[in-house]
Design a protein around this motif. Structure first.
Motif, PDB file in Angstrom:
ATOM      1  N   VAL A 160       8.274 -12.061  -5.008  1.00  0.00           N
ATOM      2  CA  VAL A 160       7.220 -11.047  -4.887  1.00  0.00           C
ATOM      3  C   VAL A 160       7.601 -10.017  -3.827  1.00  0.00           C
ATOM      4  O   VAL A 160       7.514  -8.809  -4.043  1.00  0.00           O
ATOM      5  CB  VAL A 160       5.855 -11.702  -4.555  1.00  0.00           C
ATOM      6  N   VAL A 161       8.059 -10.494  -2.674  1.00  0.00           N
ATOM      7  CA  VAL A 161       8.416  -9.585  -1.583  1.00  0.00           C
ATOM      8  C   VAL A 161       9.701  -8.824  -1.922  1.00  0.00           C
ATOM      9  O   VAL A 161       9.807  -7.625  -1.651  1.00  0.00           O
ATOM     10  CB  VAL A 161       8.529 -10.344  -0.241  1.00  0.00           C
ATOM     11  N   GLU A 162      10.649  -9.495  -2.528  1.00  0.00           N
ATOM     12  CA  GLU A 162      11.887  -8.820  -2.953  1.00  0.00           C
ATOM     13  C   GLU A 162      11.575  -7.721  -3.963  1.00  0.00           C
ATOM     14  O   GLU A 162      12.177  -6.646  -3.930  1.00  0.00           O
ATOM     15  CB  GLU A 162      12.869  -9.821  -3.568  1.00  0.00           C
ATOM     16  N   ASP A 163      10.645  -7.991  -4.865  1.00  0.00           N
ATOM     17  CA  ASP A 163      10.266  -6.984  -5.859  1.00  0.00           C
ATOM     18  C   ASP A 163       9.651  -5.750  -5.184  1.00  0.00           C
ATOM     19  O   ASP A 163       9.976  -4.619  -5.539  1.00  0.00           O
ATOM     20  CB  ASP A 163       9.287  -7.590  -6.868  1.00  0.00           C
ATOM     21  N   LEU A 164       8.778  -5.975  -4.211  1.00  0.00           N
ATOM     22  CA  LEU A 164       8.220  -4.851  -3.454  1.00  0.00           C
ATOM     23  C   LEU A 164       9.345  -4.056  -2.800  1.00  0.00           C
ATOM     24  O   LEU A 164       9.357  -2.823  -2.840  1.00  0.00           O
ATOM     25  CB  LEU A 164       7.263  -5.347  -2.364  1.00  0.00           C
ATOM     26  N   ILE A 202       0.830  -1.200   0.000  1.00  0.00           N
ATOM     27  CA  ILE A 202       0.000   0.000   0.000  1.00  0.00           C
ATOM     28  C   ILE A 202       0.869   1.256   0.000  1.00  0.00           C
ATOM     29  O   ILE A 202       0.549   2.247  -0.660  1.00  0.00           O
ATOM     30  CB  ILE A 202      -0.987  -0.032   1.183  1.00  0.00           C
ATOM     31  N   VAL A 203       1.980   1.215   0.710  1.00  0.00           N
ATOM     32  CA  VAL A 203       2.919   2.337   0.672  1.00  0.00           C
ATOM     33  C   VAL A 203       3.419   2.531  -0.756  1.00  0.00           C
ATOM     34  O   VAL A 203       3.461   3.656  -1.261  1.00  0.00           O
ATOM     35  CB  VAL A 203       4.091   2.130   1.655  1.00  0.00           C
ATOM     36  N   LEU A 204       3.777   1.443  -1.408  1.00  0.00           N
ATOM     37  CA  LEU A 204       4.228   1.532  -2.794  1.00  0.00           C
ATOM     38  C   LEU A 204       3.116   2.120  -3.672  1.00  0.00           C
ATOM     39  O   LEU A 204       3.371   2.981  -4.516  1.00  0.00           O
ATOM     40  CB  LEU A 204       4.654   0.157  -3.311  1.00  0.00           C
ATOM     41  N   GLN A 205       1.896   1.685  -3.463  1.00  0.00           N
ATOM     42  CA  GLN A 205       0.766   2.225  -4.222  1.00  0.00           C
ATOM     43  C   GLN A 205       0.631   3.727  -3.991  1.00  0.00           C
ATOM     44  O   GLN A 205       0.356   4.477  -4.922  1.00  0.00           O
ATOM     45  CB  GLN A 205      -0.521   1.502  -3.818  1.00  0.00           C
ATOM     46  N   SER A 206       0.848   4.174  -2.758  1.00  0.00           N
ATOM     47  CA  SER A 206       0.722   5.608  -2.479  1.00  0.00           C
ATOM     48  C   SER A 206       1.845   6.402  -3.146  1.00  0.00           C
ATOM     49  O   SER A 206       1.657   7.562  -3.500  1.00  0.00           O
ATOM     50  CB  SER A 206       0.699   5.870  -0.967  1.00  0.00           C
ATOM     51  N   LEU A 207       2.984   5.768  -3.354  1.00  0.00           N
ATOM     52  CA  LEU A 207       4.107   6.434  -4.020  1.00  0.00           C
ATOM     53  C   LEU A 207       3.924   6.517  -5.530  1.00  0.00           C
ATOM     54  O   LEU A 207       4.286   7.510  -6.155  1.00  0.00           O
ATOM     55  CB  LEU A 207       5.415   5.697  -3.716  1.00  0.00           C
ATOM     56  N   THR A 208       3.376   5.462  -6.113  1.00  0.00           N
ATOM     57  CA  THR A 208       3.302   5.366  -7.573  1.00  0.00           C
ATOM     58  C   THR A 208       1.930   5.712  -8.140  1.00  0.00           C
ATOM     59  O   THR A 208       1.821   6.035  -9.319  1.00  0.00           O
ATOM     60  CB  THR A 208       3.658   3.945  -8.036  1.00  0.00           C
ATOM     61  N   SER A 234       9.853   8.655   5.367  1.00  0.00           N
ATOM     62  CA  SER A 234       9.875   7.825   6.582  1.00  0.00           C
ATOM     63  C   SER A 234       8.982   6.597   6.433  1.00  0.00           C
ATOM     64  O   SER A 234       9.334   5.514   6.912  1.00  0.00           O
ATOM     65  CB  SER A 234       9.470   8.642   7.808  1.00  0.00           C
ATOM     66  N   LEU A 235       7.841   6.755   5.770  1.00  0.00           N
ATOM     67  CA  LEU A 235       6.948   5.610   5.560  1.00  0.00           C
ATOM     68  C   LEU A 235       7.592   4.610   4.603  1.00  0.00           C
ATOM     69  O   LEU A 235       7.488   3.396   4.788  1.00  0.00           O
ATOM     70  CB  LEU A 235       5.603   6.096   5.027  1.00  0.00           C
ATOM     71  N   ARG A 236       8.263   5.111   3.603  1.00  0.00           N
ATOM     72  CA  ARG A 236       8.979   4.247   2.652  1.00  0.00           C
ATOM     73  C   ARG A 236      10.060   3.448   3.379  1.00  0.00           C
ATOM     74  O   ARG A 236      10.199   2.243   3.162  1.00  0.00           O
ATOM     75  CB  ARG A 236       9.603   5.109   1.565  1.00  0.00           C
ATOM     76  N   ILE A 237      10.793   4.091   4.262  1.00  0.00           N
ATOM     77  CA  ILE A 237      11.843   3.407   5.034  1.00  0.00           C
ATOM     78  C   ILE A 237      11.224   2.341   5.932  1.00  0.00           C
ATOM     79  O   ILE A 237      11.732   1.212   6.010  1.00  0.00           O
ATOM     80  CB  ILE A 237      12.669   4.422   5.846  1.00  0.00           C
ATOM     81  N   LEU A 238      10.129   2.687   6.610  1.00  0.00           N
ATOM     82  CA  LEU A 238       9.450   1.706   7.467  1.00  0.00           C
ATOM     83  C   LEU A 238       9.011   0.490   6.653  1.00  0.00           C
ATOM     84  O   LEU A 238       9.154  -0.651   7.110  1.00  0.00           O
ATOM     85  CB  LEU A 238       8.228   2.328   8.141  1.00  0.00           C
ATOM     86  N   ALA A 239       8.474   0.735   5.475  1.00  0.00           N
ATOM     87  CA  ALA A 239       8.013  -0.372   4.631  1.00  0.00           C
ATOM     88  C   ALA A 239       9.181  -1.275   4.248  1.00  0.00           C
ATOM     89  O   ALA A 239       9.059  -2.508   4.305  1.00  0.00           O
ATOM     90  CB  ALA A 239       7.329   0.177   3.384  1.00  0.00           C
ATOM     91  N   ARG A 240      10.301  -0.703   3.884  1.00  0.00           N
ATOM     92  CA  ARG A 240      11.466  -1.513   3.517  1.00  0.00           C
ATOM     93  C   ARG A 240      11.979  -2.303   4.716  1.00  0.00           C
ATOM     94  O   ARG A 240      12.317  -3.481   4.595  1.00  0.00           O
ATOM     95  CB  ARG A 240      12.579  -0.632   2.962  1.00  0.00           C
ATOM     96  N   TYR A 276      -8.265  -8.363  -4.579  1.00  0.00           N
ATOM     97  CA  TYR A 276      -8.303  -7.914  -3.192  1.00  0.00           C
ATOM     98  C   TYR A 276      -7.412  -6.707  -2.933  1.00  0.00           C
ATOM     99  O   TYR A 276      -7.341  -6.224  -1.813  1.00  0.00           O
ATOM    100  CB  TYR A 276      -7.919  -9.061  -2.263  1.00  0.00           C
ATOM    101  N   ALA A 277      -6.728  -6.213  -3.949  1.00  0.00           N
ATOM    102  CA  ALA A 277      -5.880  -5.029  -3.791  1.00  0.00           C
ATOM    103  C   ALA A 277      -6.757  -3.836  -3.407  1.00  0.00           C
ATOM    104  O   ALA A 277      -7.859  -3.691  -3.936  1.00  0.00           O
ATOM    105  CB  ALA A 277      -5.111  -4.758  -5.075  1.00  0.00           C
ATOM    106  N   PRO A 278      -6.287  -2.993  -2.509  1.00  0.00           N
ATOM    107  CA  PRO A 278      -7.097  -1.883  -1.993  1.00  0.00           C
ATOM    108  C   PRO A 278      -7.163  -0.685  -2.940  1.00  0.00           C
ATOM    109  O   PRO A 278      -6.616   0.378  -2.688  1.00  0.00           O
ATOM    110  CB  PRO A 278      -6.385  -1.525  -0.691  1.00  0.00           C
ATOM    111  N   ARG A 279      -7.872  -0.858  -4.017  1.00  0.00           N
ATOM    112  CA  ARG A 279      -8.007   0.219  -5.003  1.00  0.00           C
ATOM    113  C   ARG A 279      -8.811   1.407  -4.451  1.00  0.00           C
ATOM    114  O   ARG A 279      -8.766   2.494  -5.008  1.00  0.00           O
ATOM    115  CB  ARG A 279      -8.640  -0.319  -6.273  1.00  0.00           C
ATOM    116  N   PHE A 280      -9.524   1.191  -3.354  1.00  0.00           N
ATOM    117  CA  PHE A 280     -10.304   2.267  -2.761  1.00  0.00           C
ATOM    118  C   PHE A 280      -9.420   3.433  -2.330  1.00  0.00           C
ATOM    119  O   PHE A 280      -9.895   4.543  -2.146  1.00  0.00           O
ATOM    120  CB  PHE A 280     -11.135   1.757  -1.576  1.00  0.00           C
TER     121      PHE A 280
END
Length: 137
Positions: free
Chosen positions: A127-131, A61-67, A92-98, A76-80
């Motif tokens: 999949v997780v490495e790609d994220l 979701i963080v990645l979605q907010s960035l891109t 900071s959110l990007r760092i937390l996600a990583r 089931y992806a949160p397109r909402f």
């Protein structure tokens, strides 16, 4: 954790977490994402499969907010959240996600052990490495 595909939203724990995110007030969504990421980081070796699934979904979701693009074509992806300001992208959110993904991927984590020996183990890790790679600055 029932898993039907490899995407970040393709398991029971992530779907339940996303449903809670959707039903939360828009002002609480950022805190829910942040809390899930921090929980994975602080859990260390005690990180559960459920916490890892929630952290992976939160990182996606963080990645979605960035891109502005869903990181998964899962139903089931949160397109909402697309086009909304509920989760402003921040360094900071990007760092937390990583860091949360690092905790999930660490050798011996319960999430990795859940996939150990599975025919799809390499694909699940990819999949997780790609994220994680996409969340790199």
């Amino acid at each position: 954790m029932a898993t039907w595909q490899l995407g970040p939203f393709d398991n029971d724990d992530a779907v339940e977490w996303c449903a809670n995110l959707e039903s939360a007030d828009s002002g609480q969504r950022l805190e829910l994402v942040r809390h899930s990421l921090e929980a994975a980081i602080t859990a260390g070796p005690a990180l559960t499969v459920e916490e890892a699934a929630r952290a992976i979904a939160a990182a996606a979701i963080v990645l979605q907010s960035l891109t502005g693009v869903p990181p998964s074509d899962s139903a089931y992806a949160p397109r909402f959240l697309l086009g909304r300001g509920d989760l402003p992208a921040s360094p900071s959110l990007r760092i937390l996600a990583r860091l949360a993904l690092d905790a999930t991927l660490v050798e011996g984590s319960t999430w990795r052990l859940r996939w150990a020996g599975d025919i799809e183990e390499e694909d699940a890790l990819a999949v997780v490495e790609d994220l994680r790679t996409k969340l790199s600055p």
